[in-house]
Design a protein around this motif. Sequence first.
Motif, PDB file in Angstrom:
ATOM      1  N   GLU A   1      58.887   4.559   6.446  1.00  0.00           N
ATOM      2  CA  GLU A   1      59.945   3.884   7.200  1.00  0.00           C
ATOM      3  C   GLU A   1      59.974   2.415   6.839  1.00  0.00           C
ATOM      4  N   VAL A   2      61.167   1.961   6.470  1.00  0.00           N
ATOM      5  CA  VAL A   2      61.400   0.544   6.205  1.00  0.00           C
ATOM      6  C   VAL A   2      62.250   0.021   7.357  1.00  0.00           C
ATOM      7  N   ILE A   3      61.803  -1.078   7.953  1.00  0.00           N
ATOM      8  CA  ILE A   3      62.542  -1.708   9.041  1.00  0.00           C
ATOM      9  C   ILE A   3      62.766  -3.164   8.652  1.00  0.00           C
ATOM     10  N   PHE A   4      64.032  -3.587   8.740  1.00  0.00           N
ATOM     11  CA  PHE A   4      64.295  -5.004   8.494  1.00  0.00           C
ATOM     12  C   PHE A   4      65.229  -5.546   9.563  1.00  0.00           C
ATOM     13  N   THR A   5      65.158  -6.867   9.724  1.00  0.00           N
ATOM     14  CA  THR A   5      66.048  -7.536  10.668  1.00  0.00           C
ATOM     15  C   THR A   5      66.756  -8.685   9.970  1.00  0.00           C
ATOM     16  N   LYS A   6      67.906  -9.001  10.523  1.00  0.00           N
ATOM     17  CA  LYS A   6      68.690 -10.151  10.085  1.00  0.00           C
ATOM     18  C   LYS A   6      69.322 -10.753  11.334  1.00  0.00           C
ATOM     19  N   GLY A   7      69.169 -12.071  11.507  1.00  0.00           N
ATOM     20  CA  GLY A   7      69.766 -12.737  12.661  1.00  0.00           C
ATOM     21  C   GLY A   7      71.243 -12.428  12.764  1.00  0.00           C
ATOM     22  N   SER A   8      71.734 -12.261  13.987  1.00  0.00           N
ATOM     23  CA  SER A   8      73.131 -11.839  14.176  1.00  0.00           C
ATOM     24  C   SER A   8      74.138 -12.967  13.980  1.00  0.00           C
ATOM     25  N   GLY A   9      73.666 -14.185  13.893  1.00  0.00           N
ATOM     26  CA  GLY A   9      74.582 -15.286  13.653  1.00  0.00           C
ATOM     27  C   GLY A   9      75.420 -15.681  14.843  1.00  0.00           C
ATOM     28  N   THR A  10      75.094 -15.138  16.015  1.00  0.00           N
ATOM     29  CA  THR A  10      75.868 -15.489  17.214  1.00  0.00           C
ATOM     30  C   THR A  10      75.120 -16.462  18.070  1.00  0.00           C
TER      31      THR A  10
ATOM     32  N   VAL B   1      69.007   6.819   9.038  1.00  0.00           N
ATOM     33  CA  VAL B   1      69.310   5.389   9.142  1.00  0.00           C
ATOM     34  C   VAL B   1      69.695   5.066  10.581  1.00  0.00           C
ATOM     35  N   THR B   2      69.073   4.013  11.109  1.00  0.00           N
ATOM     36  CA  THR B   2      69.377   3.535  12.450  1.00  0.00           C
ATOM     37  C   THR B   2      69.758   2.065  12.346  1.00  0.00           C
ATOM     38  N   VAL B   3      70.851   1.699  13.002  1.00  0.00           N
ATOM     39  CA  VAL B   3      71.313   0.303  13.035  1.00  0.00           C
ATOM     40  C   VAL B   3      71.537  -0.072  14.486  1.00  0.00           C
ATOM     41  N   SER B   4      70.943  -1.198  14.900  1.00  0.00           N
ATOM     42  CA  SER B   4      71.184  -1.702  16.251  1.00  0.00           C
ATOM     43  C   SER B   4      71.430  -3.206  16.175  1.00  0.00           C
ATOM     44  N   VAL B   5      72.204  -3.690  17.149  1.00  0.00           N
ATOM     45  CA  VAL B   5      72.524  -5.113  17.193  1.00  0.00           C
ATOM     46  C   VAL B   5      72.255  -5.618  18.598  1.00  0.00           C
ATOM     47  N   ASP B   6      71.455  -6.673  18.685  1.00  0.00           N
ATOM     48  CA  ASP B   6      71.299  -7.429  19.928  1.00  0.00           C
ATOM     49  C   ASP B   6      71.314  -8.892  19.514  1.00  0.00           C
ATOM     50  N   ASP B   7      70.222  -9.608  19.651  1.00  0.00           N
ATOM     51  CA  ASP B   7      70.202 -10.980  19.144  1.00  0.00           C
ATOM     52  C   ASP B   7      70.003 -11.010  17.632  1.00  0.00           C
TER      53      ASP B   7
ATOM     54  N   THR C   1      63.034 -10.334   8.578  1.00  0.00           N
ATOM     55  CA  THR C   1      61.740  -9.643   8.649  1.00  0.00           C
ATOM     56  C   THR C   1      61.859  -8.341   7.876  1.00  0.00           C
ATOM     57  N   LEU C   2      60.733  -7.904   7.316  1.00  0.00           N
ATOM     58  CA  LEU C   2      60.694  -6.668   6.541  1.00  0.00           C
ATOM     59  C   LEU C   2      59.354  -6.001   6.802  1.00  0.00           C
ATOM     60  N   ASP C   3      59.400  -4.778   7.326  1.00  0.00           N
ATOM     61  CA  ASP C   3      58.178  -4.032   7.647  1.00  0.00           C
ATOM     62  C   ASP C   3      58.239  -2.664   6.999  1.00  0.00           C
ATOM     63  N   TYR C   4      57.055  -2.099   6.758  1.00  0.00           N
ATOM     64  CA  TYR C   4      56.961  -0.777   6.142  1.00  0.00           C
ATOM     65  C   TYR C   4      55.804  -0.023   6.763  1.00  0.00           C
ATOM     66  N   GLU C   5      56.057   1.239   7.072  1.00  0.00           N
ATOM     67  CA  GLU C   5      55.013   2.118   7.591  1.00  0.00           C
ATOM     68  C   GLU C   5      55.076   3.429   6.820  1.00  0.00           C
TER      69      GLU C   5
ATOM     70  N   VAL D   1      70.325  -8.033  13.952  1.00  0.00           N
ATOM     71  CA  VAL D   1      70.605  -6.692  13.446  1.00  0.00           C
ATOM     72  C   VAL D   1      69.275  -6.097  13.013  1.00  0.00           C
ATOM     73  N   THR D   2      68.982  -4.899  13.485  1.00  0.00           N
ATOM     74  CA  THR D   2      67.770  -4.191  13.093  1.00  0.00           C
ATOM     75  C   THR D   2      68.177  -2.901  12.413  1.00  0.00           C
ATOM     76  N   VAL D   3      67.631  -2.692  11.217  1.00  0.00           N
ATOM     77  CA  VAL D   3      67.949  -1.492  10.437  1.00  0.00           C
ATOM     78  C   VAL D   3      66.649  -0.784  10.103  1.00  0.00           C
ATOM     79  N   SER D   4      66.657   0.534  10.302  1.00  0.00           N
ATOM     80  CA  SER D   4      65.522   1.381   9.945  1.00  0.00           C
ATOM     81  C   SER D   4      66.015   2.457   8.994  1.00  0.00           C
ATOM     82  N   LEU D   5      65.295   2.649   7.897  1.00  0.00           N
ATOM     83  CA  LEU D   5      65.571   3.744   6.963  1.00  0.00           C
ATOM     84  C   LEU D   5      64.305   4.583   6.877  1.00  0.00           C
ATOM     85  N   VAL D   6      64.424   5.873   7.164  1.00  0.00           N
ATOM     86  CA  VAL D   6      63.277   6.772   7.159  1.00  0.00           C
ATOM     87  C   VAL D   6      63.432   7.775   6.030  1.00  0.00           C
TER      88      VAL D   6
END
Length: 133
Positions: A124-133, A60-66, A113-117, A68-73
């Motif tokens: 790998e599932v990757i999703f994003t959620k706006g950071s609300g800032t 699991v990878t979590v990153s935050v910029d503009d 957003t929701l992506d799958y590879e 939140v991006t989460v990846s589950l492999v």
Amino acid sequence: MRRDFKRHLDSLAPLYEFSETIMAEQNLPDGVRFPVHLAMEELFVNMVHYNPTVTTDIEVTVSVDDKVTVSLVDNGGTEFDVTVKRAVDTDSPLEERKPGGLGVHLVQNLVDTLDYEYQDGRGEVIFTKGSGT
């Protein structure tokens, strides 16, 4: 940040703590944290339940910029594209519904957003959620 979690439901609390620490450091509002936690939990539980013979950890990878991006492999799991819209009965009373599909439907509607590879046993599932800032 990246962390591996044992493929077991006992990993849900550490998974929550991992992502909460990252989002708290960024002062993200509850309106962002809640859907991220819910989506992560649903996707993680699906990887555990639907691949019971697989023993590899879930990355699991979590990153935050503009956002939140989460990846589950899921290494070694079967292919299951969570981006595909499936018919889900949301109108019938609970006792009349056929189990399954509601969690993925919920994830699809919670995240931005929701992506799958999938390739060579690696999903790998990757999703994003706006950071609300």
